[in-house]
Design a protein around this motif. Structure first.
Motif, mmCIF file in Angstrom:
data_model
loop_
_atom_site.group_PDB
_atom_site.id
_atom_site.type_symbol
_atom_site.label_atom_id
_atom_site.label_comp_id
_atom_site.label_asym_id
_atom_site.label_seq_id
_atom_site.Cartn_x
_atom_site.Cartn_y
_atom_site.Cartn_z
ATOM 1 N N UNK A 130 0.828 -1.211 0.000
ATOM 2 C CA UNK A 130 0.000 0.000 0.000
ATOM 3 C C UNK A 130 0.863 1.262 0.000
ATOM 4 N N UNK A 131 2.001 1.213 0.691
ATOM 5 C CA UNK A 131 2.890 2.380 0.742
ATOM 6 C C UNK A 131 3.555 2.641 -0.596
ATOM 7 N N UNK A 132 3.627 1.627 -1.460
ATOM 8 C CA UNK A 132 4.273 1.803 -2.762
ATOM 9 C C UNK A 132 3.444 2.679 -3.694
ATOM 10 N N UNK A 133 2.144 2.777 -3.448
ATOM 11 C CA UNK A 133 1.282 3.599 -4.289
ATOM 12 C C UNK A 133 1.301 5.043 -3.797
ATOM 13 N N UNK A 134 1.351 6.015 -4.713
ATOM 14 C CA UNK A 134 1.152 7.409 -4.283
ATOM 15 C C UNK A 134 -0.205 7.560 -3.604
ATOM 16 N N UNK A 135 -0.250 8.396 -2.588
ATOM 17 C CA UNK A 135 -1.464 8.489 -1.770
ATOM 18 C C UNK A 135 -2.678 8.941 -2.571
ATOM 19 N N UNK A 136 -2.484 9.917 -3.448
ATOM 20 C CA UNK A 136 -3.611 10.396 -4.254
ATOM 21 C C UNK A 136 -4.091 9.301 -5.196
ATOM 22 N N UNK A 137 -3.153 8.567 -5.798
ATOM 23 C CA UNK A 137 -3.533 7.490 -6.714
ATOM 24 C C UNK A 137 -4.293 6.391 -5.977
ATOM 25 N N UNK A 138 -3.842 6.041 -4.792
ATOM 26 C CA UNK A 138 -4.532 5.019 -4.012
ATOM 27 C C UNK A 138 -5.944 5.468 -3.654
ATOM 28 N N UNK A 139 -6.076 6.741 -3.304
ATOM 29 C CA UNK A 139 -7.412 7.270 -2.996
ATOM 30 C C UNK A 139 -8.306 7.272 -4.233
ATOM 31 N N UNK A 140 -7.730 7.615 -5.380
ATOM 32 C CA UNK A 140 -8.510 7.601 -6.625
ATOM 33 C C UNK A 140 -8.981 6.192 -6.968
ATOM 34 N N UNK A 141 -8.124 5.206 -6.752
ATOM 35 C CA UNK A 141 -8.512 3.824 -7.027
ATOM 36 C C UNK A 141 -9.674 3.402 -6.133
ATOM 37 N N UNK A 142 -9.638 3.839 -4.876
ATOM 38 C CA UNK A 142 -10.740 3.488 -3.976
ATOM 39 C C UNK A 142 -12.039 4.147 -4.428
ATOM 40 N N UNK A 143 -11.982 5.425 -4.764
ATOM 41 C CA UNK A 143 -13.198 6.143 -5.165
ATOM 42 C C UNK A 143 -13.741 5.589 -6.477
ATOM 43 N N UNK A 144 -12.851 5.060 -7.323
ATOM 44 C CA UNK A 144 -13.304 4.497 -8.596
ATOM 45 C C UNK A 144 -14.241 3.314 -8.393
#
Length: 287
Positions: A130-144
């Motif tokens: 999870x730390x390997x993903x940029x925070x904004x990208x990880x949040x975008x994936x969740x919202x998707x």
């Protein structure tokens, strides 16, 4: 004539306690600014009593003046009023997501630090992924996989920030677990539950509020960024990121509609970071 010998007077001079450094003017200004933001969150009507959603097309895109301190936007809404009322949206999202990420990440990190090696390996690798993903990208994936809105935004930011707290709590738990006083408590026959409650938790969770204060600024920025992309509170909500998104097309003719909310967001993040760094320095004994 008889000489009188007096015993020497011994004065016990204690070593002076190290003087604490006074807060710098920057820290004082940051605390004062955050106090104003706190008032805006708790009682925005005290700073701006007008309706943040009230539109007046006849006064659209007016420059800052005595009547409208921050000018008006493309619909004639008072920008200052919207900035003041928007503090509740932006800060509430940041605080809620930070608390959720601290609780979730801290719980995972604590379990990883206390569990057997196999469980620790699984949880540690999950945190690393999870730390390997940029925070904004990880949040975008969740919202998707959900839908735009405030609840999804809070959950997305919490998921993105939880690994940082989880890794910190795990490392601190392992450090405390191997310390001398914990090993001594084990030799005295202290039960595992009491050992964790009395010795591990107080030493592990102590730095978390300070780190959360620093992380709050990053959470507010990420919330505004995602709202700018349309993933957060939807217009006409006076959220700072949404305000920036609405006014970006009018930047050349009405810079105040975007620059002033953006400046408020920037100053809030800087103030939170400055106060958090000061608290961290006090906790580590550097001030």
């Amino acid at each position: 004539m008889t000489a009188t010998l007096e015993a020497p007077i011994v004065v016990d001079v204690a070593a002076p306690a190290p003087a604490r450094k006074r807060p710098t003017p920057g820290v004082v200004a940051a605390v004062a600014f955050l106090a104003v933001i706190a008032v805006a969150v708790a009682a925005p009507g005290l700073l701006a009593g007008a309706d943040p959603l009230a539109a007046d097309p006849m006064r659209a895109l007016e420059a800052p003046s005595a009547a409208h301190w921050f000018g008006t936007d493309q619909l004639g809404r008072d920008v200052f009023t919207r900035v003041v009322h928007g503090a509740r949206y932006s800060l509430s999202i940041g605080v809620a997501s930070t608390l959720l990420s601290v609780v979730a990440g801290g719980l995972v990190g604590l379990v990883a630090g206390l569990a057997p090696r196999a469980v620790d390996e699984v949880l540690s690798r999950a945190l690393d992924v999870l730390s390997a993903f940029p925070e904004v990208l990880l949040a975008l994936l969740f919202i998707a996989f959900t839908e735009p809105g405030t609840p999804s935004l809070i959950m997305a930011i919490a998921l993105a920030f939880a690994p940082r707290y989880g890794r910190m709590v795990r490392a601190q738990t392992l450090l405390v677990r191997r310390s001398g006083y914990v090993e001594q408590a084990v030799t005295f026959g202290l039960s595992r539950v009491r050992l964790v409650a009395r010795h591990v938790l107080p030493n592990v969770l102590g730095p978390l509020p300070i780190l959360a204060t620093i992380g709050l600024g990053a959470a507010v920025v990420n919330a505004a960024a995602l709202s700018f992309l349309g993933m957060g509170p939807q217009p006409p909500s006076p959220e700072w990121g949404a305000m920036l998104s609405e006014s970006r097309n009018y930047l050349r003719v009405a810079w105040w509609a975007a620059i002033l909310p953006g400046a408020t967001l920037t100053l809030t993040v800087i103030a939170l970071t400055a106060v958090g760094r000061r608290l961290q320095a006090r906790f580590e004994g550097r001030h």
